[in-house]
Scaffold this motif. Structure first.
Motif, PDB file in Angstrom:
ATOM      1  N   ALA A  51      24.163 -16.865  58.895  1.00  0.00           N
ATOM      2  CA  ALA A  51      23.589 -17.037  60.228  1.00  0.00           C
ATOM      3  C   ALA A  51      23.538 -15.692  60.945  1.00  0.00           C
ATOM      4  O   ALA A  51      24.516 -14.940  60.953  1.00  0.00           O
ATOM      5  N   GLY A  52      22.388 -15.407  61.539  1.00  0.00           N
ATOM      6  CA  GLY A  52      22.223 -14.140  62.246  1.00  0.00           C
ATOM      7  C   GLY A  52      21.860 -12.979  61.353  1.00  0.00           C
ATOM      8  O   GLY A  52      21.584 -11.886  61.843  1.00  0.00           O
ATOM      9  N   ALA A  53      21.891 -13.171  60.023  1.00  0.00           N
ATOM     10  CA  ALA A  53      21.542 -12.130  59.053  1.00  0.00           C
ATOM     11  C   ALA A  53      22.192 -10.789  59.399  1.00  0.00           C
ATOM     12  O   ALA A  53      21.511  -9.793  59.675  1.00  0.00           O
ATOM     13  N   PRO A  54      23.538 -10.724  59.405  1.00  0.00           N
ATOM     14  CA  PRO A  54      24.204  -9.469  59.765  1.00  0.00           C
ATOM     15  C   PRO A  54      23.888  -8.351  58.766  1.00  0.00           C
ATOM     16  O   PRO A  54      23.639  -8.605  57.586  1.00  0.00           O
ATOM     17  N   ARG A  55      23.898  -7.128  59.252  1.00  0.00           N
ATOM     18  CA  ARG A  55      23.756  -5.957  58.398  1.00  0.00           C
ATOM     19  C   ARG A  55      25.146  -5.564  57.892  1.00  0.00           C
ATOM     20  O   ARG A  55      26.088  -5.476  58.668  1.00  0.00           O
ATOM     21  N   ILE A  56      25.243  -5.304  56.597  1.00  0.00           N
ATOM     22  CA  ILE A  56      26.507  -4.945  55.977  1.00  0.00           C
ATOM     23  C   ILE A  56      26.403  -3.523  55.431  1.00  0.00           C
ATOM     24  O   ILE A  56      25.533  -3.238  54.595  1.00  0.00           O
ATOM     25  N   GLU A  57      27.277  -2.650  55.894  1.00  0.00           N
ATOM     26  CA  GLU A  57      27.343  -1.301  55.334  1.00  0.00           C
ATOM     27  C   GLU A  57      28.038  -1.376  53.984  1.00  0.00           C
ATOM     28  O   GLU A  57      29.134  -1.939  53.875  1.00  0.00           O
ATOM     29  N   LEU A  58      27.420  -0.806  52.958  1.00  0.00           N
ATOM     30  CA  LEU A  58      28.056  -0.844  51.649  1.00  0.00           C
ATOM     31  C   LEU A  58      27.768   0.417  50.853  1.00  0.00           C
ATOM     32  O   LEU A  58      26.848   1.174  51.139  1.00  0.00           O
ATOM     33  N   ARG A  59      28.592   0.597  49.857  1.00  0.00           N
ATOM     34  CA  ARG A  59      28.448   1.738  48.947  1.00  0.00           C
ATOM     35  C   ARG A  59      28.772   1.262  47.538  1.00  0.00           C
ATOM     36  O   ARG A  59      29.788   0.588  47.335  1.00  0.00           O
ATOM     37  N   ARG A  60      27.929   1.595  46.583  1.00  0.00           N
ATOM     38  CA  ARG A  60      28.171   1.265  45.187  1.00  0.00           C
ATOM     39  C   ARG A  60      28.761   2.479  44.472  1.00  0.00           C
ATOM     40  O   ARG A  60      28.370   3.628  44.742  1.00  0.00           O
ATOM     41  N   ILE A  61      29.683   2.240  43.567  1.00  0.00           N
ATOM     42  CA  ILE A  61      30.294   3.290  42.762  1.00  0.00           C
ATOM     43  C   ILE A  61      29.963   3.001  41.308  1.00  0.00           C
ATOM     44  O   ILE A  61      30.260   1.905  40.808  1.00  0.00           O
ATOM     45  N   ALA A  62      29.350   3.946  40.639  1.00  0.00           N
ATOM     46  CA  ALA A  62      28.977   3.749  39.242  1.00  0.00           C
ATOM     47  C   ALA A  62      30.199   3.914  38.345  1.00  0.00           C
ATOM     48  O   ALA A  62      31.116   4.688  38.652  1.00  0.00           O
ATOM     49  N   ALA A  63      30.230   3.170  37.239  1.00  0.00           N
ATOM     50  CA  ALA A  63      31.293   3.346  36.254  1.00  0.00           C
ATOM     51  C   ALA A  63      31.177   4.742  35.651  1.00  0.00           C
ATOM     52  O   ALA A  63      30.088   5.304  35.538  1.00  0.00           O
ATOM     53  N   ASN A  64      32.291   5.304  35.274  1.00  0.00           N
ATOM     54  CA  ASN A  64      32.315   6.647  34.695  1.00  0.00           C
ATOM     55  C   ASN A  64      32.445   6.532  33.179  1.00  0.00           C
ATOM     56  O   ASN A  64      33.552   6.325  32.674  1.00  0.00           O
ATOM     57  N   PRO A  65      31.346   6.665  32.440  1.00  0.00           N
ATOM     58  CA  PRO A  65      31.431   6.504  30.989  1.00  0.00           C
ATOM     59  C   PRO A  65      32.267   7.588  30.328  1.00  0.00           C
ATOM     60  O   PRO A  65      32.753   7.409  29.225  1.00  0.00           O
ATOM     61  N   GLY A  66      32.493   8.712  31.044  1.00  0.00           N
ATOM     62  CA  GLY A  66      33.264   9.793  30.459  1.00  0.00           C
ATOM     63  C   GLY A  66      34.726   9.475  30.245  1.00  0.00           C
ATOM     64  O   GLY A  66      35.419  10.157  29.492  1.00  0.00           O
ATOM     65  N   CYS A  67      35.220   8.423  30.912  1.00  0.00           N
ATOM     66  CA  CYS A  67      36.644   8.109  30.756  1.00  0.00           C
ATOM     67  C   CYS A  67      36.915   7.317  29.493  1.00  0.00           C
ATOM     68  O   CYS A  67      38.060   7.092  29.123  1.00  0.00           O
ATOM     69  N   GLY A  68      35.847   6.838  28.823  1.00  0.00           N
ATOM     70  CA  GLY A  68      36.031   6.165  27.554  1.00  0.00           C
ATOM     71  C   GLY A  68      36.348   4.691  27.649  1.00  0.00           C
ATOM     72  O   GLY A  68      36.514   4.036  26.620  1.00  0.00           O
TER      73      GLY A  68
END
Length: 272
Positions: A15-32
């Protein structure tokens, strides 16, 4: 180092369609250890937190675990839709976040069976969500959780209110909150309301069955180890970590210990 970029996501199913601040973090394939299809770590901030307030801790934890992450600011916090002036959050405001907002956000983003990583208010939200949707969560890690109200917490919040109204705390919050009054008074007024003294979620979390790690500092300014004791009564299988010389913010006071414990916990329970 400039702060990482965030974006505003419109939560259309709420309800109200709130705006959500977000940030995505990619997986680090270098860690194995990164693995396609592995669950996302979803970070749930404290009562005065936001995306920015986490600083670089989510990046460090995701890199250590080789998993992607989602960091977001709840409505009323960070750059998300602020609380309406004079709106009062009632004693079930954490239930609303756990049972309505978080499921809607995960559903719209297509995130399934995440690892939940919550701090303080965010830890409570994580516990409530994991108990209510046991098949929808891979595992849960909670730092400085609240499951009932202690006088120590109320005293700490009263001190915070005095510090906020004197100025210094408001100035610090303005660095991580677009509208510091929205975040501070939403949280503070809810906890200090007389009706909140009876707040208790032990019955709500009695259904917790999935992997659970509960962490608390011995010197927590807002709670005692009774919080972990009561979690253990509701979830006897819960793993417990008590950190010496650590206050209410373990991810700051004992960051590497928390990262090591979380990485080990996730490794033990992957695929469970």
């Amino acid at each position: 180092m400039p702060p990482p970029e965030t974006r505003l996501f419109t939560l259309r199913t709420m309800a109200g369609a709130p705006r959500i601040e977000l940030r995505r973090i990619a997986a680090n394939p270098g860690c194995g250890t990164a693995d396609a299809g592995q669950a996302v770590i979803v970070f749930l901030h404290e009562g005065l937190g936001s995306v920015a307030a986490w600083r670089d801790f989510p990046d460090r934890l995701c890199a250590a675990c080789g998993l992607p992450g989602l960091v977001y600011s709840r409505p009323g916090y960070g750059r998300s839709t602020p609380r309406v002036p004079h709106e009062h959050w009632d004693a079930r405001y954490l239930h609303t976040q756990a049972l309505e907002v978080l499921p809607a956000l995960l559903g719209e983003l297509g995130i399934r069976r995440p690892w939940l990583f919550g701090h303080s208010d965010g830890a409570t939200i994580a516990l409530l969500h994991a108990a209510a949707f046991p098949g929808a969560v891979t595992g849960t890690i909670v730092l400085a959780p609240h499951v009932f109200v202690e006088q120590k917490a109320l005293d700490g919040i009263a001190r915070a209110r005095r510090a906020y109204e004197a100025g210094p705390l408001r100035e610090r919050l303005a660095r991580v909150q677009a509208d510091p009054d929205s975040a501070f008074y939403g949280w503070c007024d809810a906890w200090l309301a007389p009706a909140f003294r009876a707040w208790n979620i032990e019955a709500d979390i009695a259904g917790l069955r999935g992997p659970l790690l509960a962490v608390q500092g011995e010197d927590d300014e807002y709670g005692t180890l009774e919080q972990l004791d009561r979690i253990a009564r509701s979830a006897p299988h819960a793993e417990r970590l008590v950190l010496p010389h650590c206050g209410h913010i373990p991810q700051r006071d004992a960051a590497q210990q928390v990262i090591d414990a979380a990485r080990g916990f996730i490794a033990r329970h992957r695929g469970a």
